[in-house]
Design a protein around this motif. Structure first.
Motif, short mmCIF file in Angstrom:
data_model
loop_
_atom_site.label_atom_id
_atom_site.label_comp_id
_atom_site.label_asym_id
_atom_site.label_seq_id
_atom_site.Cartn_x
_atom_site.Cartn_y
_atom_site.Cartn_z
N TYR A 22 0.66 -1.13 0.44
CA TYR A 22 -0.35 0.17 0.35
C TYR A 22 1.17 1.72 -0.19
CZ TYR A 22 -3.05 3.92 2.21
OH TYR A 22 -3.22 4.88 2.33
N TRP A 23 0.81 1.64 -0.93
CA TRP A 23 1.54 3.06 -0.97
C TRP A 23 0.48 4.37 -1.48
CZ3 TRP A 23 6.04 4.04 0.02
CH2 TRP A 23 7.32 2.95 0.36
N PRO A 24 0.07 5.25 -0.09
CA PRO A 24 -0.67 5.99 0.19
C PRO A 24 -1.06 7.29 -0.81
CG PRO A 24 0.40 6.18 2.65
CD PRO A 24 0.71 5.20 1.44
N ILE A 25 -1.19 7.90 -2.11
CA ILE A 25 -0.74 9.04 -1.99
C ILE A 25 -1.51 10.49 -1.93
CG2 ILE A 25 -1.46 10.71 -4.75
CD1 ILE A 25 -1.34 7.47 -5.50
N LYS A 26 -0.89 11.39 -1.19
CA LYS A 26 -1.31 12.48 -0.52
C LYS A 26 -1.08 13.78 -1.35
CE LYS A 26 -0.28 10.36 3.60
NZ LYS A 26 0.45 10.00 5.18
N PHE A 27 -2.12 14.81 -0.24
CA PHE A 27 -2.27 16.23 -1.46
C PHE A 27 -2.34 16.59 0.40
CE2 PHE A 27 -3.94 19.90 -2.27
CZ PHE A 27 -3.35 20.48 -2.64
N ASN A 28 -1.15 17.76 0.89
CA ASN A 28 -1.50 18.46 1.91
C ASN A 28 -1.78 17.69 3.00
OD1 ASN A 28 -1.10 21.23 0.97
ND2 ASN A 28 -3.04 21.57 0.15
N SER A 29 -1.27 16.53 2.82
CA SER A 29 -0.96 15.45 4.51
C SER A 29 -2.95 14.34 4.25
CB SER A 29 -0.92 15.89 5.19
OG SER A 29 0.35 16.65 5.62
N VAL A 79 -5.53 11.35 -0.86
CA VAL A 79 -5.97 11.03 -1.96
C VAL A 79 -6.41 10.48 -2.88
CG1 VAL A 79 -6.13 14.06 -2.21
CG2 VAL A 79 -4.90 12.48 -3.53
N GLU A 80 -5.80 8.96 -3.10
CA GLU A 80 -5.49 7.87 -3.56
C GLU A 80 -4.67 7.54 -3.10
OE1 GLU A 80 -6.48 5.41 -6.71
OE2 GLU A 80 -7.33 7.64 -6.65
N LYS A 81 -5.92 5.51 -2.80
CA LYS A 81 -4.76 4.28 -2.79
C LYS A 81 -4.12 3.48 -4.18
CE LYS A 81 -7.85 4.22 1.49
NZ LYS A 81 -8.58 3.68 2.07
N GLY A 82 -2.60 3.55 -3.85
CA GLY A 82 -2.01 3.23 -4.57
C GLY A 82 -1.67 1.78 -4.01
N PHE A 83 -1.83 0.64 -4.59
CA PHE A 83 -0.87 -0.94 -4.05
C PHE A 83 -0.23 -1.76 -5.39
CE2 PHE A 83 -4.98 -0.10 -2.02
CZ PHE A 83 -4.82 -0.66 -0.14
N PHE A 84 0.72 -1.98 -5.03
CA PHE A 84 1.81 -2.80 -6.56
C PHE A 84 1.83 -4.53 -6.21
CE2 PHE A 84 5.80 -1.77 -4.62
CZ PHE A 84 5.69 -0.57 -3.81
N ASP A 85 2.10 -4.73 -6.63
CA ASP A 85 2.27 -6.49 -6.67
C ASP A 85 3.06 -6.45 -5.55
OD1 ASP A 85 0.13 -7.18 -8.01
OD2 ASP A 85 0.85 -6.31 -10.41
N PHE A 86 4.51 -6.61 -6.37
CA PHE A 86 5.81 -6.73 -5.09
C PHE A 86 6.55 -6.22 -5.21
CE2 PHE A 86 3.64 -11.10 -7.08
CZ PHE A 86 3.70 -11.10 -6.57
N LEU A 87 7.40 -5.23 -4.14
CA LEU A 87 8.71 -5.10 -4.20
C LEU A 87 9.45 -5.84 -3.49
CD1 LEU A 87 10.03 -2.23 -3.96
CD2 LEU A 87 9.20 -2.10 -1.03
#
Length: 139
Positions: free
Chosen positions: A55-62, A65-73
């Motif tokens: 899970y990688w949250p995308i933030k604007f002014n803390s 605004v969007e939730k990102g999930f990528f398959d593998f790291l």
């Protein structure tokens, strides 16, 4: 200007090898989730340190605004994003680039499991690499 040196060549080769191992055993035409589960097993067998569905949250002014999930790291170095189709779309590269920027990783690998073959593309985080290059040349 991005350094022409190949990033993480051995690790990339092994990741792609796992994708071909999966495809050679189960073939084409499956859902993305099927390939995800199989690739996880291949990564474990190869003893890769890996995290999945990050899970990688995308933030604007803390504010998220969007939730990102990528398959593998993989090994805290390479973002791997899977697709179950015969080709890549522009939005696949945009999605992976967004994940690379948000996670501050230098390299991502797109892997598409098609009906008859596996294709892959290495995608560099040129923004981050160029910043690093500027920092080292300014020193």
């Amino acid at each position: 200007m991005v350094n022409k040196e190949i990033l993480y060549p051995e690790l990339s080769y092994k990741i792609i090898g796992c994708a071909f191992e999966v495809f050679n055993e189960i073939g084409g035409g499956h859902k993305e989730l099927t390939y995800h589960k199989a690739l996880k097993i291949a990564f474990e067998k190869a003893l890769f340190k890996h995290e999945e569905n990050l899970y990688w949250p995308i933030k604007f002014n803390s504010v998220v605004v969007e939730k990102g999930f990528f398959d593998f790291l993989i090994d805290d170095k390479i973002v791997v994003e899977l697709k179950a189709r015969d080709n890549f779309l522009k939005k696949d590269f945009e999605q992976l680039t967004s994940y690379l920027n948000n996670s501050k990783q230098k390299l991502g690998i797109l892997i598409a499991f098609g009906i008859e073959k596996v294709i892959y593309k290495r995608v560099l985080n040129t923004v981050l690499l160029n910043k690093e290059k500027e920092t080292t040349t300014d020193s």
